[in-house]
Design an enzyme around this catalytic site. Structure first.
Site, PDB file in Angstrom:
ATOM      1  CE  LYS A 130       9.856 -47.042  20.966  1.00 42.16           C
ATOM      2  NZ  LYS A 130       8.879 -46.029  20.434  1.00 42.16           N
ATOM      3  CE1 TYR A 143       6.339 -44.983  25.307  1.00 41.50           C
ATOM      4  CE2 TYR A 143       5.889 -47.321  25.108  1.00 41.50           C
ATOM      5  CZ  TYR A 143       6.620 -46.207  24.740  1.00 41.50           C
ATOM      6  OH  TYR A 143       7.625 -46.317  23.805  1.00 41.50           O
ATOM      7  CG  PHE A 180      -1.070 -43.691  19.737  1.00 41.22           C
ATOM      8  CD1 PHE A 180      -0.066 -43.978  20.653  1.00 41.22           C
ATOM      9  CD2 PHE A 180      -1.391 -42.363  19.514  1.00 41.22           C
ATOM     10  CE1 PHE A 180       0.614 -42.979  21.341  1.00 41.22           C
ATOM     11  CE2 PHE A 180      -0.716 -41.342  20.188  1.00 41.22           C
ATOM     12  CZ  PHE A 180       0.279 -41.662  21.105  1.00 41.22           C
ATOM     13  NE  ARG A 220      11.918 -42.541  17.417  1.00 44.06           N
ATOM     14  CZ  ARG A 220      11.468 -41.913  18.502  1.00 44.06           C
ATOM     15  NH1 ARG A 220      11.419 -40.583  18.534  1.00 44.06           N
ATOM     16  NH2 ARG A 220      11.092 -42.608  19.553  1.00 44.06           N
ATOM     17  CG  ASN A 251       8.999 -44.570  17.080  1.00 46.37           C
ATOM     18  OD1 ASN A 251       9.101 -45.572  17.785  1.00 46.37           O
ATOM     19  ND2 ASN A 251       8.540 -43.422  17.528  1.00 46.37           N
ATOM     20  CG  HIS A 268      12.011 -45.065  25.001  1.00 45.26           C
ATOM     21  ND1 HIS A 268      10.941 -44.205  25.072  1.00 45.26           N
ATOM     22  CD2 HIS A 268      12.717 -44.895  26.152  1.00 45.26           C
ATOM     23  CE1 HIS A 268      10.982 -43.552  26.229  1.00 45.26           C
ATOM     24  NE2 HIS A 268      12.050 -43.959  26.902  1.00 45.26           N
ATOM     25  CD  GLU A 282      11.564 -43.098  30.252  1.00 41.96           C
ATOM     26  OE1 GLU A 282      10.596 -42.449  29.805  1.00 41.96           O
ATOM     27  OE2 GLU A 282      12.617 -43.257  29.606  1.00 41.96           O
TER      28      GLU A 282
HETATM   29  P1  DAT Z   1       8.849 -40.382  21.852  1.00 42.45           P
HETATM   30  O1  DAT Z   1       8.987 -41.875  21.695  1.00 42.45           O
HETATM   31  O2  DAT Z   1       9.518 -39.647  20.731  1.00 42.45           O
HETATM   32  O3  DAT Z   1       9.261 -39.886  23.206  1.00 42.45           O
HETATM   33  P2  DAT Z   1       6.092 -40.041  22.740  1.00 42.45           P
HETATM   34  O4  DAT Z   1       6.616 -40.194  24.127  1.00 42.45           O
HETATM   35  O5  DAT Z   1       5.227 -38.883  22.435  1.00 42.45           O
HETATM   36  O6  DAT Z   1       7.291 -40.040  21.670  1.00 42.45           O
HETATM   37  O7  DAT Z   1       5.275 -41.350  22.319  1.00 42.45           O
HETATM   38  C1  DAT Z   1       5.752 -42.623  22.699  1.00 42.45           C
HETATM   39  C2  DAT Z   1       5.564 -43.572  21.554  1.00 42.45           C
HETATM   40  O8  DAT Z   1       4.183 -43.692  21.239  1.00 42.45           O
HETATM   41  C3  DAT Z   1       6.219 -43.143  20.239  1.00 42.45           C
HETATM   42  O9  DAT Z   1       7.587 -43.436  20.190  1.00 42.45           O
HETATM   43  C4  DAT Z   1       5.430 -43.926  19.244  1.00 42.45           C
HETATM   44  C5  DAT Z   1       4.032 -43.929  19.837  1.00 42.45           C
HETATM   45  N1  DAT Z   1       3.251 -42.840  19.251  1.00 42.45           N
HETATM   46  C6  DAT Z   1       3.336 -41.525  19.537  1.00 42.45           C
HETATM   47  N2  DAT Z   1       2.486 -40.809  18.804  1.00 42.45           N
HETATM   48  C7  DAT Z   1       1.830 -41.702  18.022  1.00 42.45           C
HETATM   49  C8  DAT Z   1       0.804 -41.600  17.016  1.00 42.45           C
HETATM   50  N3  DAT Z   1       0.271 -40.417  16.682  1.00 42.45           N
HETATM   51  N4  DAT Z   1       0.395 -42.750  16.428  1.00 42.45           N
HETATM   52  C9  DAT Z   1       0.906 -43.952  16.766  1.00 42.45           C
HETATM   53  N5  DAT Z   1       1.867 -44.121  17.701  1.00 42.45           N
HETATM   54  C10 DAT Z   1       2.319 -43.004  18.311  1.00 42.45           C
HETATM   55 MG    MG Z   2       8.439 -40.175  25.079  1.00 42.91          MG
END
Ligand code: DAT
Ligand code: MG
Length: 151
Positions: free
Chosen positions: A11, A51, A59, A104, A114, A117, A128
């Site tokens: 990222k 997303y 968020f 991470r 973080n 991805h 994807e």
């Molecule tokens: P991952 O990236 O571990 O697959 P995810 O698909 O649930 O996680 O979410 C995608 C991204 O969205 C994640 O890497 C960071 C952001 N994100 C997730 N939960 C969040 C939160 N509570 N606050 C802010 N950003 C968040």
């Molecule tokens: Mg995810």
């Protein structure tokens, strides 16, 4: 399935912090095969598709602002169980809960930055990969030299 593939992306914060090499190194060291790699400025269109499951989250807008704040490095890695293993290598979504030794857990503090991805399922990975890459930009190659992971 040794042909399993996943999408890994460094990222914008990871690129800006010069972490691309260290992240690639972890996947090479594990024995996975790099079959696609590019750097780009992600578009709103691709990110909203990427997303789409998070559209209703509070968020979501800041996530898209973060993901367009600079270039990303997008990769396709191949190998046995690569989807699940790379999730383990990347660590918990919230870096505060990520184990040391994960990307991470070693490089980040906050869920909004973080670093990386990783696709979360084989079907998700296929979607994807199609979203971020054209088929012609993925390279099928064989290994003719001895490596640490050859049997
Ligand atoms: P991952 O990236 O571990 O697959 P995810 O698909 O649930 O996680 O979410 C995608 C991204 O969205 C994640 O890497 C960071 C952001 N994100 C997730 N939960 C969040 C939160 N509570 N606050 C802010 N950003 C968040
Ligand atoms: Mg995810």
């Amino acid at each position: 399935d040794v042909r399993e593939r996943t999408l890994i992306a460094v990222k914008p914060d990871g690129v800006q912090r010069r972490l691309v090499g260290q992240i690639i190194q972890r996947f090479e060291q594990r024995g996975f095969k790099l079959v696609g790699l590019k750097m780009l400025q992600a578009s709103q269109d691709v990110l909203s598709e990427h997303y789409c499951g998070l559209r209703t989250k509070p968020f979501y807008n800041s996530l898209l602002r973060y993901m367009t704040s600079g270039p990303v490095v997008v990769m396709v890695w191949e190998g046995h169980n690569v989807v699940q293993t790379s999730r383990t290598m990347v660590g918990h979504t919230n870096p505060a809960e990520a184990m040391a030794g994960t990307v991470r857990g070693d490089f980040s503090m906050h869920v909004s930055r973080n670093v990386v991805h990783a696709s979360d399922s084989v079907e998700g990975a296929q979607k994807e990969i199609q979203l971020w890459f054209q088929a012609k930009d993925l390279v099928d190659w064989d290994c003719w030299v001895q490596t640490s992971t050859s049997e």
